[in-house]
Design an enzyme around this catalytic site. Structure first.
Site, PDB file in Angstrom:
ATOM      1  CB  THR A 166      -0.626  -0.192   1.262  1.00 28.57           C
ATOM      2  OG1 THR A 166      -1.547  -1.638   1.705  1.00 28.57           O
ATOM      3  CG2 THR A 166      -1.812   1.139   1.077  1.00 28.57           C
ATOM      4  CG  MET A 285      -1.928  -1.756   4.970  1.00 29.91           C
ATOM      5  SD  MET A 285      -4.669  -2.543   4.796  1.00 29.91           S
ATOM      6  CE  MET A 285      -4.008  -3.058   2.405  1.00 29.91           C
ATOM      7  CG  ASP A 288       4.096 -10.438   1.207  1.00 29.65           C
ATOM      8  OD1 ASP A 288       5.201 -11.643   2.249  1.00 29.65           O
ATOM      9  OD2 ASP A 288       4.586  -9.979   0.660  1.00 29.65           O
TER      10      ASP A 288
END
Length: 354
Positions: A166, A285, A288
């Site tokens: 994001t 977000m 990962d």
């Protein structure tokens, strides 16, 4: 849990109703209004005071891009663009990311999609995530830092790996557009995106950068001074063959909900021998990249750069790396290209390999 108020902006009454019904299924989301075009949206903002806006790209009277620009100038709010998968829709969506949109949702089958249920979970997730975005960062215009290229020792093999989500398209522009030409390393990049958008993103960044930027292709050899972006909806890994590195693409299941996955890219580099890695984790977000970073740093010489909270649209992925203690350097997005160049220079002369 705090209520998230949403304003839906779309010229189609059908799409407004579908989006409203989907979002209202989640207990945290409350649709407080709907607008049929950008002008209508601007009128309603003060009335309903939303936390997040979903914005159609193509609308009469006042389109999504013009409306977004006004919102970012006058009263920055998290905006999630709702876009068709046409060529024009894709390019407009990328332009919206540069203007300050938090994220986007592709309509599965055109301007009026009868099958929006296919992306229902994604819509809810992205709207809830947008509520966490730093609106100050969204509206801020950065002054980029252009690093000077030092003299590099020949023979040292380096690769740069970047993961972002994001807010990533704008962050990638800040970094890639300021990297010096003839960079003595290839870049492999995972930006969380669906199919159909990464080719346009790569082409757009290529026009703005001194280095070559392209969408990665299966079995393509990595070349210095070239940035390879993982195709949307596809995992990208790096495979070593002798003294050279190649890209491999696959459609294995998503990893922790992501395909492409930063973890998958980093884990593939952990198997490479004889190369130094500069790993960069930027705005996004979730976490990962964290598991892959652990493997990467335990397997080969790695210097880790994490984007600081001050410039992240969403301080999630880099925060996970920083909290784990694996960040060698934490810096704002305008300084990341300079940090990469310094890391490449400082990695010279390392002879011991784990």
């Amino acid at each position: 849990m705090k209520e998230i108020k949403v304003l839906i902006v779309d010229d189609s009454a059908f799409m407004r109703r579908v989006l409203s019904d989907m979002l209202q299924q989640d207990q945290r989301l409350t649709v407080v209004g709907a607008a049929r075009n950008g002008r209508d949206c601007l009128r309603k903002l003060k009335q309903v005071q939303p936390d997040v806006i979903t914005m159609d790209v193509e609308m009469p009277v006042m389109d999504g891009l013009s409306t977004l620009e006004r919102i970012m100038e006058e009263n920055p709010l998290p905006v999630v663009m709702v876009s068709s998968l046409t060529k024009d829709g894709t390019e407009s969506t990328l332009k919206a990311m540069e203007l300050g949109a938090v994220d986007f949702i592709p309509k599965p089958s055109g301007a009026v999609s009868l099958d929006m249920t296919r992306v229902e979970a994604e819509i809810v997730r992205k709207v809830k995530g947008a509520a966490e975005a730093d609106t100050g960062v969204l509206a801020r215009r950065h002054t980029p830092v252009y690093p000077r290229m030092p003299v590099f020792q020949k023979g040292t093999k380096r690769v740069i790996a970047v993961g972002t989500s994001t807010g990533g398209p704008r962050a990638l522009k800040e970094v890639l557009a300021t990297l010096p030409e003839k960079l003595p390393a290839p870049l492999v990049i995972v930006q969380h995106m669906p199919p159909g958008f990464t080719k346009a993103l790569a082409d757009r960044l290529d026009k703005l950068s001194s280095i070559k930027v392209k969408e990665g292709a299966h079995e393509e050899e990595l070349k210095n001074g070239v940035a390879y972006i993982a195709p949307g909806g596809t995992h990208m890994t790096v495979v070593q063959k002798g003294e050279r590195l190649y890209l491999h693409l696959n459609d294995q299941p998503p990893v922790s909900g992501h395909r492409p996955s930063v973890n998958t890219l980093f884990q593939s580099l952990a198997a490479v021998r004889g190369w130094m890695v500069t790993a960069v984790v930027m705005t996004g977000m979730g976490t990962d990249g964290l598991e892959g970073m652990i493997q990467l740093r335990s397997s080969c010489p790695t210097y880790t750069i994490a984007e600081s909270a001050q410039s992240c649209v969403v301080y999630g992925m880099p925060k996970a790396v920083v909290k784990s203690g694996m960040a060698d350097e934490v810096t704002g997005v305008t300084n990341i290209s300079a940090a990469i160049v310094r890391a490449l220079q400082n990695q010279e002369g390392v002879e011991e390999w784990k």
